[in-house]
Design an enzyme around this catalytic site. Structure first.
Site, PDB file in Angstrom:
ATOM      1  N   ARG A  37       0.837  -1.202   0.000  1.00  0.00           N
ATOM      2  CA  ARG A  37       0.000   0.000   0.000  1.00  0.00           C
ATOM      3  C   ARG A  37       0.873   1.254   0.000  1.00  0.00           C
ATOM      4  O   ARG A  37       0.433   2.322  -0.358  1.00  0.00           O
ATOM      5  CB  ARG A  37      -0.935   0.004   1.213  1.00  0.00           C
ATOM      6  CG  ARG A  37      -1.986  -1.074   1.193  1.00  0.00           C
ATOM      7  CD  ARG A  37      -2.629  -1.208   2.550  1.00  0.00           C
ATOM      8  NE  ARG A  37      -1.644  -1.553   3.578  1.00  0.00           N
ATOM      9  CZ  ARG A  37      -1.859  -1.555   4.878  1.00  0.00           C
ATOM     10  NH1 ARG A  37      -3.052  -1.225   5.329  1.00  0.00           N
ATOM     11  NH2 ARG A  37      -0.911  -1.880   5.729  1.00  0.00           N
ATOM     12  N   TYR A  58      -1.405  -2.419  -5.257  1.00  0.00           N
ATOM     13  CA  TYR A  58      -1.578  -3.851  -5.572  1.00  0.00           C
ATOM     14  C   TYR A  58      -2.053  -4.044  -7.026  1.00  0.00           C
ATOM     15  O   TYR A  58      -1.614  -4.962  -7.717  1.00  0.00           O
ATOM     16  CB  TYR A  58      -2.618  -4.497  -4.649  1.00  0.00           C
ATOM     17  CG  TYR A  58      -2.286  -4.503  -3.167  1.00  0.00           C
ATOM     18  CD1 TYR A  58      -0.980  -4.435  -2.706  1.00  0.00           C
ATOM     19  CD2 TYR A  58      -3.306  -4.606  -2.224  1.00  0.00           C
ATOM     20  CE1 TYR A  58      -0.695  -4.451  -1.351  1.00  0.00           C
ATOM     21  CE2 TYR A  58      -3.029  -4.628  -0.863  1.00  0.00           C
ATOM     22  CZ  TYR A  58      -1.726  -4.545  -0.430  1.00  0.00           C
ATOM     23  OH  TYR A  58      -1.453  -4.575   0.911  1.00  0.00           O
ATOM     24  N   LEU A  74      -2.181 -11.073   2.322  1.00  0.00           N
ATOM     25  CA  LEU A  74      -2.897  -9.975   2.982  1.00  0.00           C
ATOM     26  C   LEU A  74      -3.722 -10.503   4.157  1.00  0.00           C
ATOM     27  O   LEU A  74      -3.929 -11.718   4.291  1.00  0.00           O
ATOM     28  CB  LEU A  74      -3.799  -9.292   1.954  1.00  0.00           C
ATOM     29  CG  LEU A  74      -3.087  -8.849   0.664  1.00  0.00           C
ATOM     30  CD1 LEU A  74      -4.080  -8.240  -0.320  1.00  0.00           C
ATOM     31  CD2 LEU A  74      -1.952  -7.868   0.971  1.00  0.00           C
ATOM     32  N   LYS A  97      -3.703 -18.982   3.970  1.00  0.00           N
ATOM     33  CA  LYS A  97      -4.765 -19.529   4.804  1.00  0.00           C
ATOM     34  C   LYS A  97      -5.206 -18.493   5.804  1.00  0.00           C
ATOM     35  O   LYS A  97      -4.375 -17.637   6.150  1.00  0.00           O
ATOM     36  CB  LYS A  97      -4.345 -20.817   5.518  1.00  0.00           C
ATOM     37  CG  LYS A  97      -2.950 -20.865   6.133  1.00  0.00           C
ATOM     38  CD  LYS A  97      -2.458 -19.824   7.094  1.00  0.00           C
ATOM     39  CE  LYS A  97      -3.133 -19.606   8.392  1.00  0.00           C
ATOM     40  NZ  LYS A  97      -2.510 -18.606   9.283  1.00  0.00           N
ATOM     41  N   TYR A 239      -1.063 -35.575  17.561  1.00  0.00           N
ATOM     42  CA  TYR A 239      -1.130 -37.020  17.807  1.00  0.00           C
ATOM     43  C   TYR A 239      -2.143 -37.635  16.857  1.00  0.00           C
ATOM     44  O   TYR A 239      -3.240 -37.099  16.681  1.00  0.00           O
ATOM     45  CB  TYR A 239      -1.570 -37.314  19.242  1.00  0.00           C
ATOM     46  CG  TYR A 239      -0.590 -36.839  20.284  1.00  0.00           C
ATOM     47  CD1 TYR A 239       0.443 -37.653  20.723  1.00  0.00           C
ATOM     48  CD2 TYR A 239      -0.687 -35.553  20.812  1.00  0.00           C
ATOM     49  CE1 TYR A 239       1.353 -37.207  21.659  1.00  0.00           C
ATOM     50  CE2 TYR A 239       0.219 -35.089  21.743  1.00  0.00           C
ATOM     51  CZ  TYR A 239       1.237 -35.924  22.173  1.00  0.00           C
ATOM     52  OH  TYR A 239       2.143 -35.473  23.089  1.00  0.00           O
TER      53      TYR A 239
HETATM   54  N1  LIG Z   1       1.358 -19.964   5.993  1.00  0.00           N
HETATM   55  C1  LIG Z   1       1.903 -19.471   7.074  1.00  0.00           C
HETATM   56  O1  LIG Z   1       2.821 -20.035   7.656  1.00  0.00           O
HETATM   57  C2  LIG Z   1       1.379 -18.147   7.590  1.00  0.00           C
HETATM   58  C3  LIG Z   1       2.048 -17.521   8.629  1.00  0.00           C
HETATM   59  C4  LIG Z   1       1.613 -16.279   9.030  1.00  0.00           C
HETATM   60  C5  LIG Z   1       0.507 -15.695   8.421  1.00  0.00           C
HETATM   61  N2  LIG Z   1      -0.143 -16.348   7.426  1.00  0.00           N
HETATM   62  C6  LIG Z   1      -1.320 -15.727   6.771  1.00  0.00           C
HETATM   63  O2  LIG Z   1      -0.830 -14.660   5.969  1.00  0.00           O
HETATM   64  C7  LIG Z   1      -1.712 -13.550   6.026  1.00  0.00           C
HETATM   65  C8  LIG Z   1      -0.952 -12.332   6.525  1.00  0.00           C
HETATM   66  O3  LIG Z   1      -0.406 -12.590   7.797  1.00  0.00           O
HETATM   67  P1  LIG Z   1       0.919 -11.831   8.305  1.00  0.00           P
HETATM   68  O4  LIG Z   1       1.335 -12.495   9.549  1.00  0.00           O
HETATM   69  O5  LIG Z   1       1.912 -11.750   7.223  1.00  0.00           O
HETATM   70  O6  LIG Z   1       0.305 -10.381   8.622  1.00  0.00           O
HETATM   71  P2  LIG Z   1       1.046  -8.994   8.615  1.00  0.00           P
HETATM   72  O7  LIG Z   1       2.463  -9.144   9.021  1.00  0.00           O
HETATM   73  O8  LIG Z   1       0.192  -8.054   9.366  1.00  0.00           O
HETATM   74  O9  LIG Z   1       1.060  -8.572   7.057  1.00  0.00           O
HETATM   75  C9  LIG Z   1      -0.113  -8.332   6.346  1.00  0.00           C
HETATM   76  C10 LIG Z   1       0.195  -7.374   5.202  1.00  0.00           C
HETATM   77  O10 LIG Z   1      -1.029  -7.126   4.501  1.00  0.00           O
HETATM   78  C11 LIG Z   1      -1.023  -5.803   3.991  1.00  0.00           C
HETATM   79  N3  LIG Z   1      -2.290  -5.144   4.358  1.00  0.00           N
HETATM   80  C12 LIG Z   1      -3.231  -4.731   3.486  1.00  0.00           C
HETATM   81  N4  LIG Z   1      -4.266  -4.182   4.115  1.00  0.00           N
HETATM   82  C13 LIG Z   1      -3.997  -4.217   5.433  1.00  0.00           C
HETATM   83  C14 LIG Z   1      -4.681  -3.760   6.584  1.00  0.00           C
HETATM   84  N5  LIG Z   1      -5.885  -3.187   6.506  1.00  0.00           N
HETATM   85  N6  LIG Z   1      -4.091  -3.952   7.764  1.00  0.00           N
HETATM   86  C15 LIG Z   1      -2.905  -4.558   7.863  1.00  0.00           C
HETATM   87  N7  LIG Z   1      -2.201  -5.006   6.804  1.00  0.00           N
HETATM   88  C16 LIG Z   1      -2.740  -4.828   5.591  1.00  0.00           C
HETATM   89  C17 LIG Z   1       0.179  -5.090   4.575  1.00  0.00           C
HETATM   90  O11 LIG Z   1       1.136  -4.997   3.542  1.00  0.00           O
HETATM   91  P3  LIG Z   1       1.459  -3.594   2.855  1.00  0.00           P
HETATM   92  O12 LIG Z   1       1.474  -2.564   3.947  1.00  0.00           O
HETATM   93  O13 LIG Z   1       2.748  -3.806   2.232  1.00  0.00           O
HETATM   94  O14 LIG Z   1       0.364  -3.314   1.857  1.00  0.00           O
HETATM   95  C18 LIG Z   1       0.681  -6.016   5.669  1.00  0.00           C
HETATM   96  O15 LIG Z   1       2.067  -5.966   5.796  1.00  0.00           O
HETATM   97  C19 LIG Z   1      -2.876 -13.967   6.917  1.00  0.00           C
HETATM   98  O16 LIG Z   1      -3.916 -14.438   6.108  1.00  0.00           O
HETATM   99  C20 LIG Z   1      -2.300 -15.115   7.740  1.00  0.00           C
HETATM  100  O17 LIG Z   1      -3.289 -16.055   8.122  1.00  0.00           O
HETATM  101  C21 LIG Z   1       0.285 -17.548   7.000  1.00  0.00           C
END
Ligand SMILES: NC(=O)c1ccc[n+]([C@@H]2O[C@H](COP(=O)([O-])OP(=O)(O)OC[C@H]3O[C@@H](n4cnc5c(N)ncnc54)[C@H](OP(=O)(O)O)[C@@H]3O)[C@@H](O)[C@H]2O)c1
Length: 341
Positions: A37, A58, A74, A97, A239
């Protein structure tokens, strides 16, 4: 299409960083562009991961011809809109997810992918990890007999509430959505679709759940139980209990990079059954640790697996039906514990 999948990264948060490091370490992926953003965030991210294109919007990333696949990292409530926008722009999509907030959203995302002829998949990295595949194989080989019970937990404690997407109901945060999706996914992977289930949870003052325990029942009599939370610590061991033994997975969700492992174990005393024909029952060793070789970067494995779906047409690891089942149960459990989203 090139022999490497050219990735566009939407968002510059926590998991975007981990995934981008994975793509950089992958065999069949290349980082083509990142969008945030804020232009400054995109620039810093691009510099850190040596991505040639940084965009402060985006939609601009979706318009690029040099991006084959988009990684949607996101907050949960934005997965639907941006996955659909990416698919309509002709991109393949790996969406974090939980895939969507409601089953109706998820259905629409899959319908758009079908119309566009593009691959869309929910990003459950653990599903393509060799550790999970080895556990599935051990079960298929009959090493623990018939699976009767799956018991999981995925808990952690965070005190960062302000500005944390996990504590924001408008972004569909909460423990169930964040980590409960793993418990559901794993239980359903091994036992199929539940026939009944129920959950109890605690709602944080921000309006999301921060602790949730539930059970599921399956056709044939198997059961599953889980606890997930963002304000509590647990061992997070999974488990899988069968008629002949059980499997313990110490780190089920993010297996160690130095090599996954699981324990094949038998209750003590090992067996109450008399062996066929009488005599003493053979006593298996009570616990055997199965150590797997190092598999590489967790998200590099995921990026390569997804590249196989797109470039080679290998069947997706997480199917539409699979994601739909998770989405349906997440919504049911949210309603049961009184969440409004
Ligand atoms: N597979 C895995 O191992 C794993 C691990 C953690 C999270 N996840 C998933 O990944 C997703 C993001 O999690 P995350 O931990 O990466 O979160 P995060 O650190 O908060 O990052 C989310 C990103 O989304 C963007 N964004 C757009 N609109 C937003 C808003 N209104 N508020 C906050 N951020 C916004 C921001 O990027 P910009 O500012 O650059 O636009 C922000 O950096 C979730 O769906 C979570 O369930 C998956």
């Amino acid at each position: 299409m090139a022999d490497r999948l050219r990735w566009g990264i939407l968002g510059t948060g926590n998991i975007a960083r981990q995934f981008s490091a994975g793509v950089a370490a992958s065999r069949r992926g290349a980082l083509a562009a990142v969008a945030s953003r804020q232009q400054a965030s995109a620039d810093a991210f691009a510099k850190a991961f040596q991505i040639p294109v940084a965009l402060g919007d985006y939609a601009a990333l979706l318009a690029r011809a040099d991006v084959d696949a988009v990684y949607v990292s996101l907050p949960n409530s934005l997965h639907h809109a941006w996955t659909i926008a990416a698919l309509k722009a002709g991109k393949h999509v790996l969406c974090e997810k939980p895939f969507a907030v409601t089953p109706a959203e998820a259905d629409e995302m899959f319908d758009v992918a079908s119309s566009a002829g593009r691959v869309v998949m929910e990003a459950f990295m653990y599903r393509c990890h060799p550790q999970t595949l080895a556990v599935q194989q051990a079960i298929a080989d009959g090493q623990i007999g018939d699976v009767r019970q799956v018991r999981t937990s995925f808990c952690y404690r965070t005190t960062k509430v302000a500005g944390n997407v996990r504590f924001d109901p408008t972004l569909a945060g909460g423990a169930l959505m964040d980590v409960g999706c793993y418990a559901l996914s794993f239980s359903r992977l091994l036992l199929g679709e539940p026939t009944a289930g129920s959950a109890a949870g605690t709602v944080h003052p921000t309006g999301v759940d921060d602790l949730c325990t539930g059970w599921l029942a399956f056709a044939g009599g198997a059961v599953a139980s889980f606890t997930v939370g963002t304000g509590v610590q647990a061992n997070n061991t999974a488990y899988v209990c069968g008629t002949e033994g059980y499997i313990e997975i110490p780190v089920p969700w993010k297996p160690p990079v130095e090599g996954g492992q699981y324990v094949l174990a038998y209750a003590t005393p090992p067996k109450q059954d008399a062996p066929p024909g009488g005599g003493a029952a053979p006593v298996p060793p009570p616990r055997q640790t199965v150590q797997l070789p190092p598999a590489g970067d967790l998200y590099g494995i995921e990026a390569d697996d997804f590249a196989g779906h797109v470039l080679d047409g290998t069947p997706v690891r997480v199917t539409r039906a699979d994601t739909m089942g998770n989405t349906v149960w997440l919504e049911r459990f949210r309603k049961q514990i009184g969440l409004a989203y």
